[in-house]
Design a protein around this motif. Sequence first.
Motif, short mmCIF file in Angstrom:
data_model
loop_
_atom_site.label_atom_id
_atom_site.label_comp_id
_atom_site.label_asym_id
_atom_site.label_seq_id
_atom_site.Cartn_x
_atom_site.Cartn_y
_atom_site.Cartn_z
N GLU B 79 -36.52 -21.87 -40.03
CA GLU B 79 -35.65 -22.87 -39.43
C GLU B 79 -36.09 -23.19 -38.00
O GLU B 79 -36.10 -24.35 -37.58
N ALA B 80 -36.43 -22.14 -37.28
CA ALA B 80 -36.82 -22.34 -35.88
C ALA B 80 -38.07 -23.21 -35.79
O ALA B 80 -38.18 -24.09 -34.93
N ALA B 81 -39.00 -22.97 -36.72
CA ALA B 81 -40.24 -23.74 -36.70
C ALA B 81 -39.97 -25.23 -36.84
O ALA B 81 -40.62 -26.06 -36.21
N VAL B 82 -38.98 -25.55 -37.66
CA VAL B 82 -38.62 -26.96 -37.85
C VAL B 82 -38.14 -27.58 -36.54
O VAL B 82 -38.61 -28.64 -36.13
N TYR B 83 -37.21 -26.92 -35.89
CA TYR B 83 -36.69 -27.46 -34.63
C TYR B 83 -37.78 -27.52 -33.56
O TYR B 83 -37.89 -28.49 -32.82
N LEU B 84 -38.58 -26.47 -33.50
CA LEU B 84 -39.61 -26.41 -32.47
C LEU B 84 -40.63 -27.52 -32.64
O LEU B 84 -41.16 -28.06 -31.67
N LEU B 91 -44.98 -21.77 -33.74
CA LEU B 91 -44.66 -20.35 -33.75
C LEU B 91 -45.87 -19.47 -34.01
O LEU B 91 -46.66 -19.74 -34.90
N PHE B 92 -45.97 -18.43 -33.23
CA PHE B 92 -46.90 -17.34 -33.46
C PHE B 92 -46.07 -16.20 -34.03
O PHE B 92 -45.28 -15.59 -33.30
N VAL B 93 -46.19 -15.90 -35.29
CA VAL B 93 -45.36 -14.83 -35.85
C VAL B 93 -46.13 -13.52 -35.85
O VAL B 93 -47.28 -13.46 -36.28
N TYR B 94 -45.52 -12.49 -35.37
CA TYR B 94 -46.16 -11.18 -35.28
C TYR B 94 -45.24 -10.13 -35.91
O TYR B 94 -44.07 -10.06 -35.61
N GLU B 95 -45.81 -9.34 -36.78
CA GLU B 95 -45.05 -8.29 -37.47
C GLU B 95 -45.05 -7.02 -36.62
O GLU B 95 -46.11 -6.50 -36.28
N MET B 292 -27.75 -19.69 -40.56
CA MET B 292 -29.14 -19.57 -40.09
C MET B 292 -29.63 -20.80 -39.32
O MET B 292 -30.33 -20.68 -38.32
N LYS B 293 -29.25 -21.98 -39.82
CA LYS B 293 -29.68 -23.19 -39.12
C LYS B 293 -29.12 -23.22 -37.71
O LYS B 293 -29.83 -23.51 -36.74
N ALA B 294 -27.85 -22.92 -37.59
CA ALA B 294 -27.21 -22.96 -36.28
C ALA B 294 -27.79 -21.88 -35.37
O ALA B 294 -28.00 -22.10 -34.18
N GLY B 299 -30.88 -20.89 -30.68
CA GLY B 299 -31.97 -20.13 -30.09
C GLY B 299 -33.03 -21.04 -29.49
O GLY B 299 -33.47 -20.84 -28.35
N VAL B 300 -33.41 -22.04 -30.24
CA VAL B 300 -34.45 -22.96 -29.76
C VAL B 300 -33.95 -23.73 -28.54
O VAL B 300 -34.70 -23.95 -27.58
N ARG B 301 -32.71 -24.11 -28.58
CA ARG B 301 -32.14 -24.84 -27.45
C ARG B 301 -32.23 -23.99 -26.17
O ARG B 301 -32.73 -24.45 -25.13
N MET B 302 -31.78 -22.78 -26.25
CA MET B 302 -31.83 -21.88 -25.09
C MET B 302 -33.25 -21.67 -24.61
O MET B 302 -33.54 -21.65 -23.40
#
Lengths: 337, 337
Positions: B79-84, B91-95, B292-294, B299-302
């Motif tokens: 979801e975050a990737a979409v907004y970003l 996004l750089f995703v790291y495990e 999850m969307k919200a 998160g992205v907004r902040m």
Amino acid sequence: MATIKDLAKLTGLSVATISKFMNGGNVLEKNRPIIQQAIEATNYTINEHARALKTNLSRTVGFITPKFSDVYASQLASEAAVYLREYKYSLFVYESLNSLEGEVEALDFFASKKVDAVMAAFIGDDKRYYQQLLSKYRFPVILFDKTFDNVAGDSVTINNLKAAYTAVSKLIEYGHRDIAIVRGKEAHFTNNQRYLGYRQALADHGIPLHEDFVVEVDYSGIDVYENITRLFVNSHKPTAIFTVNYFTTVSTIMVLNQLDYSIPEDISLFGFDNYDLFKIVKPKPWLMVQPMKAIAQEGVRMLLERIKDHQHAPYRSVVLESEMYVGGSIKRIPQVE
Amino acid sequence: MATIKDLAKLTGLSVATISKFMNGGNVLEKNRPIIQQAIEATNYTINEHARALKTNLSRTVGFITPKFSDVYASQLASEAAVYLREYKYSLFVYESLNSLEGEVEALDFFASKKVDAVMAAFIGDDKRYYQQLLSKYRFPVILFDKTFDNVAGDSVTINNLKAAYTAVSKLIEYGHRDIAIVRGKEAHFTNNQRYLGYRQALADHGIPLHEDFVVEVDYSGIDVYENITRLFVNSHKPTAIFTVNYFTTVSTIMVLNQLDYSIPEDISLFGFDNYDLFKIVKPKPWLMVQPMKAIAQEGVRMLLERIKDHQHAPYRSVVLESEMYVGGSIKRIPQVE
DNA sequence: ATGAAAGCGCTAACAT
DNA sequence: ATGTTAGCGCTTTCAT
């Protein structure tokens, strides 16, 4: 943000020496702790953008997954990240959201990020489309899950047809002849190959294909319950089910349980792929399991070679075998002579 | 690889003009197609390393997930990737592989990649540890799933206690008093909060806590079957189960099915989180579902605000409510007066 | 609207 | 072993 220049000032050494230190070059023993101290004092970390700009190497690899939640891709990404880390490489994971446009977006994104290579589990099957698409990018692409006749990049796959053949043959060996298959609706490569393996195993054992036993489900899950239920409405019922991947295996088990069909007493099952939920399932399902570690390892190996050589050596394709996990989900049926 | 310089030569324009074109600046209408053509002819894509080096903005966000397979994190990342993407961010995703060392590795990695911000679902609960750790990095960190008293970064969480309280109260409302809980072994924040909500709901309705009804399972799944089975060996059996997250919900349903307990006839269930498998389960489970969307959007907004301002404004923490999904997994029990 | 030129932080070639 | 320096591809200021 601290730079090498700052460290140079702080230590009285030159930027070149600090750079050598950062890259494991020769630096006087007595200078090492001094530099180290300056690094810690300033929380210095190298600026990978500057380094990448200079060296034309980003030490990043792009990874295209249909969905973050895709079990195959997330296992692969996880394993690959481990191997890549040994070579100071990291993964940029990009979700294509199961669309061709998403894949192109991902590739363009990777191009601007100047990744050194891309690992991809593409959704489409059109060889010429991908051949043309990939020719636009200068990074090597390693293909997983499906191959395009060595024409668009190196690939690592498993022998899907054989894996399915092996699974269905095992069911037949246990005496089953009425074997259903639960496969995806989409005509994707692995899906098709496993279906072909199913058909071939039946054919080789003189068992005719029964249309009603071929269940096609939507991966969204909406029609799984109904479609599997329908297997049991006719008088001619299957005694065993072969499921072609993780999703179909889990959901079939779920539905069978809910329908109060006991495995293997009422129905036998041979599944595909291994993942967390199968630790809970009793009895343990028989499974064809893809060697994810080996797949990742082979992929990373090829990828690093491509990055190093940068030659247009002919594309290679590695085909691995699946492993058979013995479970308790198949009932032995007495042979009728 | 084509550069701006190449485009300049090809078009007869200057590097500066091409740069302006690339960034949406003012360029004569007649020059636009000329530049566009040159871009296509050369397959030019901007070099983000050079851009990042110059602008000190990488337009990337780091994302720390415990595991790629983590359902919460992978939904959030998706979801975050979409907004970003709307803001040209990626996004750089790291495990972190569920380890504190992995988290530090991830942060160091992000530091050298000069990400503009980090989104993290950390595994630990030690506020002071994270406060100290995060103070070493200059990028803002947005925390998900758990918060540390606004002391280490902005955070977006849900009201876990209330969500659990609501769920258990619903079971009580339906007449249940013998309510078991299936929770994780680890003393993690969300796990604990949801347990507290369970306890509080019981207490507020005058129902004593029954130790045997608190089932703690390992997320590896090895002991789930045995532990849930144990719920039903004593004469005092639960009539309902509250499960605290996706894993415990799915695995509990799986085990109940296998034990031939029908939901809701033999046992009622209230679960947590919504994901693909629940589309298959009949009857539909009652669920507390995280928005999850919200969560991603907040998160992205902040995060974008932090990047823009770069001020040390006080940390904010947004707490969202879960949604209740009505299902058919709870039986109404006649009240005994 | 366009262009010339400086400089972001780093590496590597060369000099010492 | 260490230092000096050019230049990677881009943005941006300042001229024009």
